[in-house]
Design a protein around this motif. Structure first.
Motif, PDB file in Angstrom:
ATOM      1  N   THR A   1       0.829  -1.208   0.000  1.00  8.92           N
ATOM      2  CA  THR A   1       0.000   0.000   0.000  1.00  8.92           C
ATOM      3  C   THR A   1       0.859   1.250   0.000  1.00  8.92           C
ATOM      4  OG1 THR A   1      -1.781  -1.141   1.175  1.00  8.92           O
ATOM      5  CG2 THR A   1      -1.791   1.276   1.245  1.00  8.92           C
ATOM      6  N   ARG A   2       1.923   1.236   0.816  1.00  6.39           N
ATOM      7  CA  ARG A   2       2.818   2.398   0.853  1.00  6.39           C
ATOM      8  C   ARG A   2       3.534   2.586  -0.473  1.00  6.39           C
ATOM      9  NH1 ARG A   2       5.706   2.742   6.854  1.00  6.39           N
ATOM     10  NH2 ARG A   2       3.754   2.972   8.026  1.00  6.39           N
ATOM     11  N   LEU A   3       3.959   1.479  -1.073  1.00  9.14           N
ATOM     12  CA  LEU A   3       4.627   1.564  -2.376  1.00  9.14           C
ATOM     13  C   LEU A   3       3.662   2.100  -3.430  1.00  9.14           C
ATOM     14  CD1 LEU A   3       7.160   1.007  -4.056  1.00  9.14           C
ATOM     15  CD2 LEU A   3       6.331  -1.333  -4.409  1.00  9.14           C
ATOM     16  N   ALA A   4       2.420   1.632  -3.384  1.00 11.44           N
ATOM     17  CA  ALA A   4       1.414   2.109  -4.335  1.00 11.44           C
ATOM     18  C   ALA A   4       1.143   3.600  -4.134  1.00 11.44           C
ATOM     19  CB  ALA A   4       0.121   1.310  -4.181  1.00 11.44           C
ATOM     20  N   THR A   5       1.125   4.041  -2.881  1.00 10.32           N
ATOM     21  CA  THR A   5       0.913   5.463  -2.579  1.00 10.32           C
ATOM     22  C   THR A   5       2.058   6.304  -3.139  1.00 10.32           C
ATOM     23  OG1 THR A   5      -0.324   4.933  -0.572  1.00 10.32           O
ATOM     24  CG2 THR A   5       0.603   7.155  -0.732  1.00 10.32           C
TER      25      THR A   5
ATOM     26  N   ALA B   1       3.962   5.459  -5.579  1.00 12.96           N
ATOM     27  CA  ALA B   1       3.853   5.397  -7.036  1.00 12.96           C
ATOM     28  C   ALA B   1       2.852   6.430  -7.542  1.00 12.96           C
ATOM     29  CB  ALA B   1       3.431   3.994  -7.471  1.00 12.96           C
ATOM     30  N   LEU B   2       1.732   6.575  -6.852  1.00 15.26           N
ATOM     31  CA  LEU B   2       0.714   7.540  -7.260  1.00 15.26           C
ATOM     32  C   LEU B   2       1.222   8.982  -7.145  1.00 15.26           C
ATOM     33  CD1 LEU B   2      -2.406   5.824  -5.692  1.00 15.26           C
ATOM     34  CD2 LEU B   2      -2.059   6.263  -8.128  1.00 15.26           C
ATOM     35  N   ILE B   3       1.996   9.252  -6.096  1.00 15.45           N
ATOM     36  CA  ILE B   3       2.587  10.587  -5.952  1.00 15.45           C
ATOM     37  C   ILE B   3       3.556  10.852  -7.109  1.00 15.45           C
ATOM     38  CG2 ILE B   3       4.089  12.035  -4.525  1.00 15.45           C
ATOM     39  CD1 ILE B   3       2.874  10.634  -2.073  1.00 15.45           C
ATOM     40  N   GLY B   4       4.365   9.826  -7.442  1.00 12.68           N
ATOM     41  CA  GLY B   4       5.287   9.962  -8.566  1.00 12.68           C
ATOM     42  C   GLY B   4       4.558  10.177  -9.884  1.00 12.68           C
ATOM     43  N   ILE B   5       3.461   9.446 -10.081  1.00 15.24           N
ATOM     44  CA  ILE B   5       2.651   9.609 -11.284  1.00 15.24           C
ATOM     45  C   ILE B   5       2.117  11.034 -11.372  1.00 15.24           C
ATOM     46  CG2 ILE B   5       0.443   8.945 -12.336  1.00 15.24           C
ATOM     47  CD1 ILE B   5       0.991   6.108 -11.113  1.00 15.24           C
ATOM     48  N   THR B   6       1.620  11.531 -10.239  1.00 13.93           N
ATOM     49  CA  THR B   6       1.059  12.879 -10.203  1.00 13.93           C
ATOM     50  C   THR B   6       2.135  13.924 -10.509  1.00 13.93           C
ATOM     51  OG1 THR B   6      -0.504  12.119  -8.530  1.00 13.93           O
ATOM     52  CG2 THR B   6      -0.287  14.476  -8.807  1.00 13.93           C
ATOM     53  N   ALA B   7       3.341  13.691 -10.013  1.00 17.93           N
ATOM     54  CA  ALA B   7       4.451  14.611 -10.303  1.00 17.93           C
ATOM     55  C   ALA B   7       4.770  14.624 -11.803  1.00 17.93           C
ATOM     56  CB  ALA B   7       5.681  14.216  -9.490  1.00 17.93           C
TER      57      ALA B   7
ATOM     58  N   THR C   1      -2.603   1.758 -13.142  1.00 23.07           N
ATOM     59  CA  THR C   1      -3.470   0.581 -13.187  1.00 23.07           C
ATOM     60  C   THR C   1      -3.135  -0.370 -12.047  1.00 23.07           C
ATOM     61  OG1 THR C   1      -3.692   0.763 -15.594  1.00 23.07           O
ATOM     62  CG2 THR C   1      -4.226  -1.360 -14.601  1.00 23.07           C
ATOM     63  N   TRP C   2      -1.830  -0.551 -11.767  1.00 25.49           N
ATOM     64  CA  TRP C   2      -1.413  -1.414 -10.654  1.00 25.49           C
ATOM     65  C   TRP C   2      -1.703  -0.760  -9.311  1.00 25.49           C
ATOM     66  CZ3 TRP C   2       2.387  -0.168  -6.993  1.00 25.49           C
ATOM     67  CH2 TRP C   2       2.649  -1.169  -6.055  1.00 25.49           C
ATOM     68  N   ALA C   3      -1.339   0.520  -9.159  1.00 23.66           N
ATOM     69  CA  ALA C   3      -1.444   1.186  -7.853  1.00 23.66           C
ATOM     70  C   ALA C   3      -2.885   1.288  -7.377  1.00 23.66           C
ATOM     71  CB  ALA C   3      -0.813   2.581  -7.933  1.00 23.66           C
ATOM     72  N   GLN C   4      -3.835   1.521  -8.290  1.00 27.60           N
ATOM     73  CA  GLN C   4      -5.223   1.686  -7.873  1.00 27.60           C
ATOM     74  C   GLN C   4      -5.858   0.388  -7.398  1.00 27.60           C
ATOM     75  OE1 GLN C   4      -6.520   5.305 -10.837  1.00 27.60           O
ATOM     76  NE2 GLN C   4      -8.109   4.179  -9.762  1.00 27.60           N
ATOM     77  N   GLN C   5      -5.169  -0.723  -7.584  1.00 25.66           N
ATOM     78  CA  GLN C   5      -5.635  -1.989  -7.030  1.00 25.66           C
ATOM     79  C   GLN C   5      -5.321  -2.104  -5.546  1.00 25.66           C
ATOM     80  OE1 GLN C   5      -3.677  -4.920  -9.444  1.00 25.66           O
ATOM     81  NE2 GLN C   5      -4.943  -4.529 -11.240  1.00 25.66           N
ATOM     82  N   HIS C   6      -4.472  -1.207  -5.032  1.00 20.06           N
ATOM     83  CA  HIS C   6      -4.011  -1.309  -3.647  1.00 20.06           C
ATOM     84  C   HIS C   6      -4.303  -0.061  -2.809  1.00 20.06           C
ATOM     85  CE1 HIS C   6      -1.831  -4.909  -4.906  1.00 20.06           C
ATOM     86  NE2 HIS C   6      -1.368  -4.216  -5.930  1.00 20.06           N
ATOM     87  N   VAL C   7      -4.910   0.953  -3.412  1.00 18.77           N
ATOM     88  CA  VAL C   7      -5.207   2.198  -2.695  1.00 18.77           C
ATOM     89  C   VAL C   7      -6.685   2.529  -2.903  1.00 18.77           C
ATOM     90  CG1 VAL C   7      -4.679   4.662  -2.488  1.00 18.77           C
ATOM     91  CG2 VAL C   7      -2.853   3.034  -3.020  1.00 18.77           C
ATOM     92  N   PRO C   8      -7.420   2.888  -1.837  1.00 16.66           N
ATOM     93  CA  PRO C   8      -8.843   3.231  -1.964  1.00 16.66           C
ATOM     94  C   PRO C   8      -9.054   4.394  -2.930  1.00 16.66           C
ATOM     95  CG  PRO C   8      -8.252   2.953   0.345  1.00 16.66           C
ATOM     96  CD  PRO C   8      -6.968   2.930  -0.433  1.00 16.66           C
TER      97      PRO C   8
END
Length: 299
Positions: A8-12, A14-20, A229-236
């Motif tokens: 979950t932390r890794l996915a979070t 990843a999402l921050i990196g994607i947003t950047a 696609t991967w990260a949203q499987q692990h973050v609400p």
């Protein structure tokens, strides 16, 4: 720490990196479209992205039904309109302002659900809308660049992004998320190629234009598509949307530090109000029936 917590932390992260990465595209694209027609830029960009994606996902695409192809192409058409209005808008407004206005799609999504689909809104949504309107008003206190054309196009882009989110939620539940994303890339490619066909596609000679095309097609397109696609499987979903409120912040930061834009008080105050409204809208102001907040996208 359990494996699930680590994931979950890794996915979070990843999402921050994607947003950047998404935030960085505003000043990159603005620089590129000063040297090439915006539609030509998008046509080349999404041709590269779509061809590469199809090469890797061909077997998945063959398993899609006709209806799923139709849904993906329709969603991609809406998304293409959003991308075109956003990119053309960057000709007439700054990357910072574009980033903040684009970010209002998170607030606009429940509002469109209320207007078009009869969903009930919570009081906090109206607070979010008020904050966003106040932010837009502050950004335009001294008048917008280009008589407001760039800002109007960018706001139209935000409405289209919101519509895309809603339609994705209602049409695409039965399809494989990755395959559907690739079909949307194909639709983006076809629509942009068709729109740019009358004037042809002049080959850009500037290195910075090709660098922008490669970066937005691969890093901000395919890589973020797969990672999200991967990260949203692990973050609400609500947390995903909350993390995405950082996109205009990153857009402004990159535009000021690397794009040479000025961090004026008006920009900071107006942008801050929009981000505050977005956070309120995500945290407590969703419509009673929540759409999937953020679909995989090529920014």
């Amino acid at each position: 720490m359990t494996p699930a917590t680590r994931t979950t932390r890794l996915a979070t992260l990843a999402l921050i990196g994607i947003t950047a990465i998404w935030g960085s595209t505003f000043f990159v694209i603005k620089d590129a479209v000063s040297a090439i027609d915006p539609v030509d830029f998008l046509a080349v960009r999404f041709t590269i992205a779509a061809v590469t994606a199809v090469a890797f996902c061909w077997h998945r695409l063959r398993r899609l039904t006709r209806r799923q192809w139709a849904v993906g192409l329709a969603l991609g058409t809406v998304f293409a309109a959003a991308q075109i209005t956003q990119t053309v808008g960057l000709l007439y407004t700054s990357a910072s302002v574009s980033g903040f206005i684009t970010g209002t799609y998170v607030i606009l999504t429940p509002l469109i659900l209320w207007l078009g689909f009869g969903a009930r809104l919570r009081p906090a949504t109206w607070v979010a809308v008020t904050l966003a309107i106040a932010g837009l008003a502050v950004l335009g206190l001294n008048g917008f660049d280009g008589n407001g054309l760039g800002e109007a196009l960018t706001l139209t882009c935000a409405v289209l992004f919101s519509l895309h989110i809603i339609l994705l939620d209602r049409w695409a539940q039965s399809a494989d998320a990755l395959s559907l994303s690739v079909v949307q890339l194909i639709a983006l490619e076809v629509r942009c190629l068709a729109l740019g066909a009358p004037g042809g596609y002049p080959v850009p000679s500037a290195v910075n234009v090709w660098a922008a095309i490669a970066y937005t097609a691969i890093a901000a397109g395919l890589v973020t598509l797969l990672a999200q696609t991967w990260a949203q499987q692990h973050v609400p979903p609500t947390r995903v949307a909350l993390l995405m409120t950082l996109e205009p912040v990153f857009a402004s930061t990159f535009a000021v530090t690397l794009g040479g834009e000025e961090a004026t008080l008006r920009l900071l105050l107006g942008g801050g109000l929009i981000v505050a409204g977005t956070i309120v809208g995500v945290g407590r102001g969703q419509a009673q029936r929540e759409p999937s907040p953020i679909p995989p996208k090529a920014e």
